[in-house]
Design an enzyme around this catalytic site. Structure first.
Site, short mmCIF file in Angstrom:
data_model
loop_
_atom_site.label_atom_id
_atom_site.label_comp_id
_atom_site.label_asym_id
_atom_site.label_seq_id
_atom_site.Cartn_x
_atom_site.Cartn_y
_atom_site.Cartn_z
CG ASN A 184 -1.86 6.39 -1.39
OD1 ASN A 184 -0.80 7.10 -2.10
ND2 ASN A 184 -2.88 6.14 -2.07
CB CYS A 222 -5.34 2.60 -5.29
SG CYS A 222 -4.36 1.03 -5.02
N GLY A 223 -2.23 3.97 -4.25
CA GLY A 223 -0.86 3.90 -4.78
C GLY A 223 -0.48 2.99 -5.43
CB SER A 224 -0.10 -0.65 -5.26
OG SER A 224 -1.39 -0.81 -4.87
CB CYS A 234 -0.99 0.09 1.30
SG CYS A 234 -1.85 1.47 1.22
#
Length: 293
Positions: A78, A224-226, A76
């Site tokens: 973020n 969603c960072g990923s 994750c």
């Protein structure tokens, strides 16, 4: 009794991705999926970031990541920026290394105040690594669609693993589709044995992508960072963007660099502390799943 009884927590967000951070490095007791769901019922979140005692030399902690449905996530981005912000506060450290289920992640202070960079590692493209339920030689676009065969609504996603599986559908308008309807259907499609994060993305130009994501185990999310990393990489694989791009998500902007040489993906963005609190033990009464975290 829960390992989270009376524990301090920080409610944070990474450009709208709702995060709860709990430092358990002094207490290596198990946290269960039921505990994670109990927290979500009290303090709504997308991801719960649990800092547990370091298992490897040179790392700050082992970070266990729960989604709000009690399932676990390997990565994750973020959330890792939020963790980094908390640990950098009051410190002159410039960089930190964490262990996660997806491997080692390095974090450091970003190019400006309030920004943090996470090295998300190298993406994986092999169908077994994502994973997919059947073989696809070219994961830049796989045979998957929603809607009639002769007029599909969504089709031919790119698939990437950033420590968790991602499917990216390329569209002209990311708001033209009911992601709340299609998201859960695609997340749980049989082609994804471990489920998947589902993203709608529009390439504005070679340095800019807009996107929305249905997050595996969390649902619609503002960020969603990923998924931003996976989308940037997928677009570059198609030779439609450069290797450094600005990503616009509902919650804000991220800068993603797919670094030449080692192929690592660097994500830079903000992280905010909303409030801090302490968990009431009454929250966890009845949380009887004894699966150790």
């Amino acid at each position: 009794m829960s390992a989270l009884d009376n524990r301090l927590f920080a409610k944070m967000n990474g450009i709208g991705n709702e995060i709860v951070v709990v430092d358990l490095r002094d207490q290596p007791a198990p946290v269960t999926p039921d505990d994670a769901r109990a927290v979500a019922a009290h303090v709504p979140y997308d991801q719960l970031m649990l800092l547990q005692p370091a298992r490897l030399p040179g790392t700050e902690a082992f970070v266990r990541i729960y989604n709000n449905d009690g399932s676990e996530s390997g990565a994750c981005g973020n959330g890792m920026r939020c963790v980094a912000r908390q640990l950098f506060a009051g410190s002159d450290q410039q960089g930190l290394t964490f262990e996660t289920r997806a491997g080692l992640l390095n974090c450091w202070r970003g190019p400006a105040e309030g920004l943090f960079t996470v090295d998300m590692g190298a993406p994986k493209f092999g169908w077994q690594d994502i994973p997919l339920a059947e073989e696809f030689r070219d994961t830049r676009g796989i045979e998957l669609q929603i809607g009639p065969i002769d007029a599909p609504i969504l089709h031919t996603p790119s698939v990437v693993s950033m420590g968790n599986p991602h499917a990216i559908f390329w569209v002209d308008d990311i708001h033209a589709y009911d992601l709340g309807q299609f998201g859960p259907l695609l997340e749980n499609h049989p082609i994804f044995p471990e489920r998947a994060n589902i993203t709608l993305a529009h390439i504005v130009d070679r340095q800019h992508i807009t996107m929305r994501t249905w997050e595996r185990g969390a649902g619609l999310t503002r960020a969603c960072g990923s998924a931003a990393c996976a989308t940037a990489v997928a677009a570059a694989r198609l030779r439609r963007t450069d290797r450094i791009v600005e990503m616009t998500l509902p919650g804000g902007k991220l800068t993603i660099e797919w670094r030449e040489g080692d192929d690592h993906v660097l994500m830079t963005g903000g992280a905010e502390l909303e409030f801090e609190g302490r968990f009431d033990p009454a929250l966890f009464v009845g949380a009887c799943d004894t699966t150790a975290a």
